[in-house]
Design an enzyme around this catalytic site. Structure first.
Site, PDB file in Angstrom:
ATOM      1  CG  ASP A  42      93.842  69.660  25.576  1.00  0.00           C
ATOM      2  OD1 ASP A  42      93.571  69.468  26.742  1.00  0.00           O
ATOM      3  OD2 ASP A  42      95.234  69.362  25.106  1.00  0.00           O
TER       4      ASP A  42
ATOM      5  CG  HIS B 190      88.381  63.689  29.096  1.00  0.00           C
ATOM      6  ND1 HIS B 190      89.099  62.632  29.680  1.00  0.00           N
ATOM      7  CD2 HIS B 190      88.962  64.239  27.931  1.00  0.00           C
ATOM      8  CE1 HIS B 190      89.924  62.175  28.864  1.00  0.00           C
ATOM      9  NE2 HIS B 190      90.004  63.203  27.725  1.00  0.00           N
TER      10      HIS B 190
ATOM     11  CB  SER C 290      85.291  68.735  16.883  1.00  0.00           C
ATOM     12  OG  SER C 290      85.832  67.875  15.881  1.00  0.00           O
TER      13      SER C 290
END
Length: 295
Positions: free
Chosen positions: A113, A169, A256
């Protein structure tokens, strides 16, 4: 004010920034910049704040954080009262039904996301950080042999805000090598900081690994730490097969960045993302969402 392109509505949303006044003061005033260079960019500060976020005392800030940033906790596996610290909340796991993976083999998905920018046909000596600021691939990963694989390739930058789901991911089936760690500073990765600190990604703490994918060639994964990010945690098993959508790792507290490099002629990025990047805007995406197609 930071505008983010919304793919669904075809309009721009205004990003609500955690600690916006603090960031503007730090990066826009002489006193703030001095404090940044002397103390805030250093590992010690982020380590101390990370310890606080691991403590039970920090759990008191969770309810107000959720309310202030309108976080939908129905999407996550745990309820608010189950988190024993702010970091436990920060690395919360999401229910898979809320982040379906575009499973077709020819579709490239977002690794997490966040807000995405993509640059095609990259010059390895002049990769875009933000308008007027550039860095070289070799400065970023400190490995010229691996960097050369991505000449005229594609660079995908996914910026995660403190309010986002903070796990990242795998974008395809394949095998990922061991992680290479590079020590560095802890500047913020918010656009406020990106506009002020040249070669920021090359200065911050970062980790990279080579992912041998089934459908998109050799993909370089790079995770960049930031202010108050005490740790980058890799949860995958090196040199073992993974599936598309499997978790690779997560960041502890702070904004991040995940950066992906793909070889030339491996993927065609969705037009709207490229158009918005060229206009100077990031595009909001979710883990598993299609962002491109295999060539």
């Amino acid at each position: 004010m930071i505008k983010i392109f919304n793919r669904k509505t075809k309009t721009y949303d205004i990003e609500k920034i955690s600690g916006e006044k603090y960031l503007n003061w730090i990066y826009d005033t002489s006193v703030g910049v001095s404090l940044l260079e002397i103390f805030l960019k250093r590992k010690f500060f982020s380590h101390i704040y990370g310890k606080y976020c691991d403590s039970s005392y920090s759990s008191k800030k969770i309810p107000s954080f959720v309310k202030d940033f309108n976080i939908n906790m129905d999407e996550y596996e745990n309820s608010l009262d189950e988190f024993k610290s702010f970091n436990e909340f920060f690395i919360r796991k999401i229910k898979s039904k809320y982040r379906p993976i575009a499973s077709e083999k020819n579709l490239l998905i977002s690794p997490g996301d966040g807000r995405i920018s993509v640059y095609e046909n990259i010059d390895l000596n002049k990769i875009v950080q933000i308008k007027s600021f550039h860095y070289s691939m070799n400065e970023l990963i400190m490995n010229d042999e691996i960097a050369s694989l991505y000449k005229n390739g594609t660079c995908i930058i996914l910026r995660l805000c403190p309010t986002d789901y903070h796990r990242f991911h795998f974008i395809d089936d394949g095998i990922c090598d061991n992680t290479i760690k590079i020590d560095g500073k802890y500047y913020s990765v918010n656009p406020i900081a990106l506009k002020k600190i040249p070669k920021l990604f090359c200065q911050n703490k970062r980790e990279w690994s080579l992912f041998h994918t089934d459908n998109f060639g050799k993909v370089l994964y790079l995770e960049v730490g930031a202010t108050c990010v005490g740790s980058i945690i890799q949860t995958y098993r090196p040199n073992k097969r993974v599936s598309k959508g499997d978790e690779k790792g997560y960041f502890k507290f702070g904004g991040s960045t995940v950066i992906l490099f793909l070889e030339k002629d491996k993927v065609k990025i969705d037009r709207d993302i490229i158009e918005q990047t060229n206009l100077g805007y990031e595009t909001k995406v979710l883990i598993g969402e299609k962002i491109g197609t295999k060539i």
